[in-house]
Design a protein around this motif. Structure first.
Motif, short mmCIF file in Angstrom:
data_model
loop_
_atom_site.label_atom_id
_atom_site.label_comp_id
_atom_site.label_asym_id
_atom_site.label_seq_id
_atom_site.Cartn_x
_atom_site.Cartn_y
_atom_site.Cartn_z
N ALA A 158 -3.15 2.13 8.10
CA ALA A 158 -4.40 1.71 7.47
C ALA A 158 -4.62 2.44 6.15
O ALA A 158 -5.08 1.85 5.16
CB ALA A 158 -5.57 1.97 8.42
N HIS A 159 -4.29 3.73 6.12
CA HIS A 159 -4.46 4.49 4.88
C HIS A 159 -3.50 4.01 3.79
O HIS A 159 -3.89 3.91 2.62
CB HIS A 159 -4.24 5.98 5.17
N LEU A 160 -2.28 3.69 4.17
CA LEU A 160 -1.33 3.17 3.19
C LEU A 160 -1.81 1.84 2.60
O LEU A 160 -1.78 1.63 1.39
CB LEU A 160 0.04 2.99 3.84
N VAL A 161 -2.24 0.94 3.48
CA VAL A 161 -2.72 -0.36 3.00
C VAL A 161 -3.95 -0.18 2.12
O VAL A 161 -4.09 -0.81 1.07
CB VAL A 161 -3.02 -1.28 4.19
N GLY A 162 -4.86 0.71 2.52
CA GLY A 162 -6.05 0.95 1.72
C GLY A 162 -5.72 1.54 0.36
O GLY A 162 -6.32 1.16 -0.66
N ALA A 163 -4.78 2.49 0.32
CA ALA A 163 -4.39 3.07 -0.97
C ALA A 163 -3.77 2.03 -1.89
O ALA A 163 -4.02 2.03 -3.10
CB ALA A 163 -3.42 4.23 -0.74
N LEU A 164 -2.96 1.12 -1.34
CA LEU A 164 -2.38 0.07 -2.15
C LEU A 164 -3.44 -0.90 -2.66
O LEU A 164 -3.40 -1.34 -3.82
CB LEU A 164 -1.32 -0.69 -1.34
N LEU A 165 -4.41 -1.23 -1.81
CA LEU A 165 -5.47 -2.14 -2.24
C LEU A 165 -6.37 -1.52 -3.31
O LEU A 165 -6.93 -2.23 -4.14
CB LEU A 165 -6.31 -2.55 -1.03
N ARG A 166 -6.48 -0.21 -3.30
CA ARG A 166 -7.32 0.46 -4.30
C ARG A 166 -6.60 0.70 -5.62
O ARG A 166 -7.19 1.23 -6.56
CB ARG A 166 -7.81 1.80 -3.74
N GLY A 167 -5.34 0.33 -5.71
CA GLY A 167 -4.65 0.46 -6.98
C GLY A 167 -3.27 1.07 -6.89
O GLY A 167 -2.48 0.96 -7.83
N GLY A 168 -2.96 1.78 -5.81
CA GLY A 168 -1.65 2.38 -5.65
C GLY A 168 -1.39 3.59 -6.51
O GLY A 168 -0.22 3.97 -6.69
N ARG A 169 -2.41 4.21 -7.05
CA ARG A 169 -2.21 5.45 -7.80
C ARG A 169 -2.07 6.61 -6.82
O ARG A 169 -2.45 6.52 -5.66
CB ARG A 169 -3.37 5.70 -8.76
N LEU A 170 -1.53 7.72 -7.33
CA LEU A 170 -1.27 8.86 -6.45
C LEU A 170 -2.55 9.41 -5.86
O LEU A 170 -2.58 9.81 -4.69
CB LEU A 170 -0.52 9.94 -7.23
N ARG A 171 -3.63 9.40 -6.63
CA ARG A 171 -4.89 9.93 -6.11
C ARG A 171 -5.44 9.05 -4.99
O ARG A 171 -6.19 9.52 -4.14
CB ARG A 171 -5.91 10.05 -7.24
N ASN A 172 -5.08 7.76 -4.99
CA ASN A 172 -5.53 6.89 -3.91
C ASN A 172 -4.88 7.25 -2.58
O ASN A 172 -5.48 7.06 -1.52
CB ASN A 172 -5.21 5.43 -4.24
N PRO A 178 -12.86 5.47 2.60
CA PRO A 178 -12.99 4.28 3.46
C PRO A 178 -14.21 3.43 3.15
O PRO A 178 -14.16 2.20 3.27
CB PRO A 178 -13.05 4.87 4.87
N ILE A 179 -15.32 4.07 2.75
CA ILE A 179 -16.53 3.29 2.47
C ILE A 179 -16.32 2.41 1.24
O ILE A 179 -16.67 1.21 1.22
CB ILE A 179 -17.72 4.24 2.27
N ARG A 180 -15.76 2.99 0.21
CA ARG A 180 -15.50 2.20 -1.00
C ARG A 180 -14.48 1.10 -0.72
O ARG A 180 -14.61 -0.02 -1.23
CB ARG A 180 -14.98 3.12 -2.11
N LEU A 181 -13.49 1.38 0.12
CA LEU A 181 -12.51 0.37 0.47
C LEU A 181 -13.16 -0.77 1.23
O LEU A 181 -12.85 -1.96 1.00
CB LEU A 181 -11.39 1.00 1.30
N ALA A 182 -14.06 -0.43 2.15
CA ALA A 182 -14.76 -1.48 2.91
C ALA A 182 -15.59 -2.37 1.99
O ALA A 182 -15.61 -3.60 2.16
CB ALA A 182 -15.63 -0.83 3.98
N ARG A 183 -16.27 -1.76 1.02
CA ARG A 183 -17.04 -2.57 0.07
C ARG A 183 -16.12 -3.46 -0.76
O ARG A 183 -16.46 -4.61 -1.07
CB ARG A 183 -17.85 -1.66 -0.83
N GLN A 184 -14.97 -2.93 -1.15
CA GLN A 184 -14.03 -3.71 -1.94
C GLN A 184 -13.50 -4.89 -1.15
O GLN A 184 -13.36 -6.00 -1.67
CB GLN A 184 -12.88 -2.81 -2.40
N LEU A 185 -13.19 -4.68 0.14
CA LEU A 185 -12.69 -5.77 0.96
C LEU A 185 -13.77 -6.80 1.25
O LEU A 185 -13.47 -7.98 1.43
CB LEU A 185 -12.13 -5.21 2.27
N ALA A 186 -15.04 -6.34 1.33
CA ALA A 186 -16.13 -7.26 1.61
C ALA A 186 -16.54 -8.09 0.41
O ALA A 186 -17.24 -9.10 0.55
CB ALA A 186 -17.34 -6.49 2.14
#
Length: 405
Positions: A158-172, A178-186
């Motif tokens: 889940a963390h890998l998929v979330g990091a890729l969805l957020r841009g795939g940068r090293l800081r991701n 998780p909250i920001r990821l949930a808002r992005q997916l919604a």
């Protein structure tokens, strides 16, 4: 009621002796001057981060090309990219233009490094599970480590998929949100945006173009090298053949690097054999061609030391890093020399460089090429593959001893 003076009306003003009003700075002005300083600090941090990302992209690019150079068929991607380096310098006439796709390589390198870091705890737990089952199957330690593995696996995925969805940068990968990821997916259109971003990134890599360019560069290089190298290989039985092959190869190495740049710049296979165009460019930048030839051959000679001992296939990418790292500046140099000749040719087409520079560059090229050919000839006695190593011209073909793979 007495009239108020100007100094009494404005508490921030002082009346000078000549009647002029000098305004004193307000406390709010100190705050406003602090904001630009904070902005400058942020810009400086962004520049440092951008420079670090660029350096990481260079490192990722070299490692990716080295890995591709050790894989059959995919080797042409590595060669095609190196040819495009020189061709891009010629087309855009800037040395920095040869650093193609550095930012994209940085993103890909960040994804690989980030995924490796995220999966590191999972690999450790997996090793502990194997050890516990081997030593005491069914023990509390075995059940505990197995439970930890079952819990960590979906979390890591889940963390890998979330990091890729957020841009795939090293800081991701290092900082989960998780909250920001949930808002992005919604958000509406989240899937389409992610799909389009991945597609644009893959298309931007231009893999079919690099592959086809690498194939043509490899075939053209073999056409140039086949006859002289074969004559040199046959020189063990007939020394006169070695002499003829060496003389032909000396001529070939003076033309081939720039012919491959001409192929990449024009994207035409026929450009590999347009010698008159190469001679025209040489006449307009003879010393640039000499410098590029010296750099190309000098970068190639030390790499023959890596072919003394054969390496396992799993570790073949390690010397390939050096092969690519040395080939990269060589391609930049050849592109720079060709672009310099083309620019001078466009400015003054009927006025090549002075005859002294042309003839002195030709005379200097001959011993440089002859010395390179002599070194290449003796490498057959030190290389693991013997006479067959003469065909491993990594300065012009694949940036790795392809016959050893």
């Amino acid at each position: 009621m007495p009239a108020l003076t100007q100094a009494e009306v404005s508490p921030t003003a002082d009346v000078a002796a000549n009647g002029a009003v000098a305004t004193a700075p307000l406390p709010s002005e100190d705050i406003s001057t602090a904001r630009p300083r904070a902005g400058r600090v942020r810009r400086a941090i962004r520049r440092i981060g951008s420079a670090a990302e660029w350096m990481f992209g260079i490192l990722s690019l070299v490692v990716a090309l080295a890995v591709l150079a050790t894989l059959p068929v995919l080797q042409f991607l590595s060669l095609g990219y190196l040819l495009e380096v020189g061709g891009r310098v010629v087309r855009e006439r800037r040395l920095a233009s040869g650093l193609v796709g550095v930012r994209k390589a940085a993103r890909l390198g960040a994804i690989v490094l980030g995924a490796w870091l995220v999966l590191l705890p999972l690999r450790f737990v997996s090793l502990m599970v194997d050890s516990a089952r081997l030593i005491a199957p069914g023990s509390p330690a075995d059940r505990g480590w197995t439970l930890a593995l079952w819990i960590l696996t979906p979390l890591a995925v889940a963390h890998l998929v979330g990091a890729l969805l957020r841009g795939g940068r090293l800081r991701n990968f290092l900082w989960p949100r998780p909250i920001r990821l949930a808002r992005q997916l919604a958000a509406p259109g989240a899937y389409a945006a992610a799909r389009d971003a991945v597609w644009e990134y893959v298309v931007g890599l231009r893999l079919p173009y690099y592959f086809w360019l690498g194939v043509r560069g490899f075939v053209g290089g073999l056409v140039w090298l086949a006859v002289p190298v074969t004559l040199m290989a046959a020189g063990q039985k007939a020394p006169v053949l070695w002499l003829v092959g060496g003389l032909l190869l000396s001529v070939v190495v003076m033309y081939l690097p720039f012919a491959q740049v001409q192929l990449a710049a024009q994207n035409r296979f026929r450009a590999l054999f347009q010698l008159q165009v190469l001679r025209d460019h040489f006449r307009h930048a003879p010393w640039a061609f000499l410098i590029a030839l010296i750099g190309t051959l000098s970068f190639a000679v030390p790499l023959y030391l890596l072919k003394i001992e054969i390496l396992p296939r799993e570790a073949a990418w390690l010397p390939s890093v050096l092969f690519v790292a040395f080939a990269f500046p060589a391609r930049l140099l050849t592109g720079w020399a060709y672009a310099r000749g083309e620019r001078h040719k466009l400015l003054v087409p009927d006025r090549p460089r002075h005859w002294f520079f042309r003839h002195s560059a030709r005379l200097a090229m001959l011993p440089v090429a002859a010395l390179y050919v002599l070194i290449v000839y003796f490498t057959q006695f030190t290389s693991w593959h013997g006479v067959a190593s003469l065909y491993e011209q990594h300065a012009f073909l694949l940036p790795v001893p392809f016959m050893g793979l």
